[in-house]
Design a protein around this motif. Structure first.
Motif, PDB file in Angstrom:
ATOM      1  N   UNK A 177       0.825  -1.199   0.000  1.00  0.00           N
ATOM      2  CA  UNK A 177       0.000   0.000   0.000  1.00  0.00           C
ATOM      3  C   UNK A 177       0.866   1.259   0.000  1.00  0.00           C
ATOM      4  N   UNK A 178       2.011   1.214   0.711  1.00  0.00           N
ATOM      5  CA  UNK A 178       2.925   2.356   0.696  1.00  0.00           C
ATOM      6  C   UNK A 178       3.520   2.564  -0.692  1.00  0.00           C
ATOM      7  N   UNK A 179       3.903   1.458  -1.350  1.00  0.00           N
ATOM      8  CA  UNK A 179       4.447   1.539  -2.709  1.00  0.00           C
ATOM      9  C   UNK A 179       3.417   2.135  -3.663  1.00  0.00           C
ATOM     10  N   UNK A 180       2.174   1.727  -3.499  1.00  0.00           N
ATOM     11  CA  UNK A 180       1.082   2.265  -4.315  1.00  0.00           C
ATOM     12  C   UNK A 180       0.925   3.771  -4.062  1.00  0.00           C
ATOM     13  N   UNK A 181       0.973   4.161  -2.797  1.00  0.00           N
ATOM     14  CA  UNK A 181       0.836   5.577  -2.443  1.00  0.00           C
ATOM     15  C   UNK A 181       1.972   6.402  -3.036  1.00  0.00           C
ATOM     16  N   UNK A 182       3.181   5.840  -3.036  1.00  0.00           N
ATOM     17  CA  UNK A 182       4.354   6.551  -3.539  1.00  0.00           C
ATOM     18  C   UNK A 182       4.517   6.425  -5.054  1.00  0.00           C
ATOM     19  N   UNK A 183       3.511   5.828  -5.707  1.00  0.00           N
ATOM     20  CA  UNK A 183       3.494   5.665  -7.162  1.00  0.00           C
ATOM     21  C   UNK A 183       4.676   4.819  -7.654  1.00  0.00           C
ATOM     22  N   UNK A 184       5.015   3.796  -6.882  1.00  0.00           N
ATOM     23  CA  UNK A 184       6.077   2.879  -7.276  1.00  0.00           C
ATOM     24  C   UNK A 184       5.699   2.090  -8.510  1.00  0.00           C
ATOM     25  N   UNK A 185       6.706   1.725  -9.292  1.00  0.00           N
ATOM     26  CA  UNK A 185       6.464   1.014 -10.547  1.00  0.00           C
ATOM     27  C   UNK A 185       6.333  -0.489 -10.356  1.00  0.00           C
ATOM     28  N   UNK A 186       6.850  -1.014  -9.229  1.00  0.00           N
ATOM     29  CA  UNK A 186       6.818  -2.457  -8.982  1.00  0.00           C
ATOM     30  C   UNK A 186       6.800  -2.706  -7.478  1.00  0.00           C
ATOM     31  N   UNK A 187       6.446  -3.941  -7.125  1.00  0.00           N
ATOM     32  CA  UNK A 187       6.590  -4.404  -5.746  1.00  0.00           C
ATOM     33  C   UNK A 187       7.336  -5.730  -5.777  1.00  0.00           C
ATOM     34  N   UNK A 294      10.169 -11.768 -17.505  1.00  0.00           N
ATOM     35  CA  UNK A 294      11.220 -10.784 -17.251  1.00  0.00           C
ATOM     36  C   UNK A 294      10.607  -9.515 -16.662  1.00  0.00           C
ATOM     37  N   UNK A 295      11.152  -9.089 -15.504  1.00  0.00           N
ATOM     38  CA  UNK A 295      10.610  -7.912 -14.868  1.00  0.00           C
ATOM     39  C   UNK A 295      11.624  -6.824 -14.635  1.00  0.00           C
ATOM     40  N   UNK A 296      12.580  -7.061 -13.717  1.00  0.00           N
ATOM     41  CA  UNK A 296      13.529  -6.039 -13.320  1.00  0.00           C
ATOM     42  C   UNK A 296      14.838  -6.710 -12.944  1.00  0.00           C
ATOM     43  N   UNK A 297      15.866  -5.901 -12.633  1.00  0.00           N
ATOM     44  CA  UNK A 297      17.197  -6.449 -12.369  1.00  0.00           C
ATOM     45  C   UNK A 297      17.841  -5.762 -11.177  1.00  0.00           C
ATOM     46  N   UNK A 298      18.349  -6.578 -10.233  1.00  0.00           N
ATOM     47  CA  UNK A 298      19.247  -6.103  -9.187  1.00  0.00           C
ATOM     48  C   UNK A 298      20.661  -6.175  -9.742  1.00  0.00           C
ATOM     49  N   UNK A 299      21.305  -5.027  -9.868  1.00  0.00           N
ATOM     50  CA  UNK A 299      22.588  -4.968 -10.570  1.00  0.00           C
ATOM     51  C   UNK A 299      23.742  -5.003  -9.579  1.00  0.00           C
ATOM     52  N   UNK A 300      24.462  -6.113  -9.585  1.00  0.00           N
ATOM     53  CA  UNK A 300      25.668  -6.236  -8.769  1.00  0.00           C
ATOM     54  C   UNK A 300      26.526  -7.357  -9.349  1.00  0.00           C
ATOM     55  N   UNK A 301      27.541  -7.757  -8.635  1.00  0.00           N
ATOM     56  CA  UNK A 301      28.368  -8.886  -9.062  1.00  0.00           C
ATOM     57  C   UNK A 301      28.933  -9.570  -7.832  1.00  0.00           C
ATOM     58  N   UNK A 302      29.356 -10.811  -8.012  1.00  0.00           N
ATOM     59  CA  UNK A 302      30.071 -11.517  -6.961  1.00  0.00           C
ATOM     60  C   UNK A 302      31.567 -11.479  -7.232  1.00  0.00           C
ATOM     61  N   UNK A 335       8.094  -1.897 -16.707  1.00  0.00           N
ATOM     62  CA  UNK A 335       8.053  -1.227 -15.407  1.00  0.00           C
ATOM     63  C   UNK A 335       9.369  -1.372 -14.646  1.00  0.00           C
ATOM     64  N   UNK A 336      10.218  -2.305 -15.051  1.00  0.00           N
ATOM     65  CA  UNK A 336      11.445  -2.601 -14.311  1.00  0.00           C
ATOM     66  C   UNK A 336      12.580  -1.645 -14.613  1.00  0.00           C
ATOM     67  N   UNK A 337      13.746  -1.968 -14.038  1.00  0.00           N
ATOM     68  CA  UNK A 337      14.937  -1.168 -14.254  1.00  0.00           C
ATOM     69  C   UNK A 337      16.136  -1.844 -13.619  1.00  0.00           C
ATOM     70  N   UNK A 338      17.261  -1.150 -13.624  1.00  0.00           N
ATOM     71  CA  UNK A 338      18.487  -1.635 -12.983  1.00  0.00           C
ATOM     72  C   UNK A 338      18.611  -0.996 -11.603  1.00  0.00           C
ATOM     73  N   UNK A 339      18.429  -1.782 -10.570  1.00  0.00           N
ATOM     74  CA  UNK A 339      18.644  -1.292  -9.224  1.00  0.00           C
ATOM     75  C   UNK A 339      20.022  -1.722  -8.735  1.00  0.00           C
TER      76      UNK A 339
END
Length: 439
Positions: A177-187, A294-302, A335-339
């Protein structure tokens, strides 16, 4: 009034490839057009709240090394939560970041009771709403931390205790509900402990059904409140548990299919999680594309010399070029992106280090985007792959795929045509050289 932690640092601008300014983008030109969209539109990059502002620089062998005005790693008072919020949005603005992401507990003050949780979250969400309006930085996605509190030692949705399941439901409802209020693109639903440490005390079938019901409830509530964004699951094979039910994109798809959620939920792929599962990052993207999740991506590496989730910023352009190639071939983000689910090292303890890390990560993505677009526009790789499978477009191949030929009919074809097919070179080395020519 406390001076901003980042007051002495500039707003980051694009200087171009020839620049030697460490506090400028060399490759990320937000308005540069690549294949019909700007870099900003393609990458949709976000800064994460947790690693950048909630992490104290600690590890299992030592205490935190970061001395910040909001005192990460110490009890979070309402005052410290507000100081952290101000610093975070100052940083987002100076980085000219289009998006940010956060868990509930990253941003809010600490709590003891469910009532305090609700009140403290509501307070920080209201303040965050004002910061979003002030800076124009948007919320890429929100999520609830269902793994940090001791109550979740045995999981959240998969916990043996239904009362803990209910606590998790309250957190997710509140954050959705907070994400919806803040107009977030995804949950995002990240099952940090949705798995088991030993099969000896685990009813695996029961836990899978609990998790399936939890996901269904989230989707039902999404529609009930009118949230238009995507619901995402983040695959991870293990760590902190020995085995987790959301191991990789293919496993998640099987789970979604079983519970009738394959058209409702997509995946938030993390590069480091892909390699922990024994897959490549590009494999996970290609798999998600093939399965339509396919939705979104957490961008990092090991780190190849470490066996855990080190969450380092990306720095390998050839590897990222392949990832961007498959992302573009799948149509890119909606709706996704590189986080940037990545953190500076414990020894990188200055405010400036946060800038260097994010500048480098964004530039790696931008440079890789240009490379990937050039590979697609060149067409050699696509042509090779199309030719390799061309036989399946002919009448015989189509008759197999459409069911016009059954097993016996297909086998009879080989007999009647006196078939004697020969293997054809996959030309792997040629293709590897081709990719390197663009990097």
């Amino acid at each position: 009034m406390l001076m901003s932690y980042f007051a002495d640092l500039p707003t980051i601008q694009y200087d171009g490839p020839e620049s030697r300014n460490p506090l400028a983008f060399r490759w990320y030109d937000a308005n540069r057009n690549v294949m019909g969209k700007t870099m900003r539109e393609h990458l949709r990059w976000a800064i994460c709240y947790w690693h950048s502002f909630a992490w104290a620089g600690s590890d299992v062998f030592g205490a935190g090394t970061f001395e910040r005005p909001w005192a990460p790693g110490q009890p979070v008072t309402p005052e410290r939560a507000q100081i952290k919020l101000n610093a975070a949005f100052d940083f987002f603005a100076k980085m000219q970041a289009p998006f940010f992401c956060f868990h509930d507990v990253d941003a809010m003050a600490d709590y003891e009771t469910i009532g305090e949780y609700s009140n403290n979250l509501a307070t920080i969400v209201q303040a965050m709403e004002g910061k979003i309006a002030e800076t124009g930085v948007e919320l890429l996605w929100g999520t609830a931390n269902l793994f940090g509190h001791p109550r979740y030692a045995a999981g959240a949705a998969t916990n043996p205790e239904p009362e803990i399941f209910a606590w998790a439901a309250h957190q997710v409802r509140s954050m959705l509900e907070a994400t919806h209020r803040l107009k977030g693109a995804n949950y995002v639903l990240w099952g940090g402990r949705e798995g088991y440490d030993t099969i000896l005390n685990t009813n695996l079938a029961r836990e899978m059904d609990q998790l399936g019901r939890f996901m269904s409830m989230v989707v039902e509530h999404k529609h009930k409140i009118g949230f238009a964004g995507a619901i995402l699951i983040e695959p991870k094979p293990h760590e902190p548990t020995k085995h987790q039910y959301d191991r990789d994109a293919a496993t998640v798809y099987g789970f979604l299919k079983r519970y009738g959620l394959e058209n409702e939920v997509k995946v938030n792929i993390e590069a480091n999680h892909a390699t922990l599962a024994g897959n490549s990052f590009e494999h996970e993207i290609a798999t998600a594309n093939a399965l339509g999740i396919m939705g979104s991506i957490d961008m990092n590496r090991g780190d190849p010399q470490n066996g855990w989730d080190t969450d380092q910023f990306p720095n390998n352009v050839p590897e990222m070029t392949l990832a961007l190639y498959h992302l573009l071939k799948g149509g890119g983000f909606t709706t996704g992106g590189f986080n940037f689910d990545a953190k500076v090292r414990r020894q990188s303890m200055d405010a400036e280090d946060l800038f260097h890390a994010h500048i480098g990560g964004v530039d790696v993505l931008a440079r890789s985007l240009v490379n990937a677009a050039a590979i697609i526009e060149d067409g050699t790789l696509d042509h090779f792959v199309a030719e390799r499978y061309a036989g399946w477009n002919d009448a015989f191949g189509q008759n197999i795929l459409t069911g016009a030929l059954d097993l016996a009919g297909t086998a009879d074809h080989a007999v009647f045509s006196n078939s004697n097919p020969k293997a054809v070179s996959g030309r792997q080395e040629f293709l590897e050289n081709l990719i390197n020519n663009f990097c």
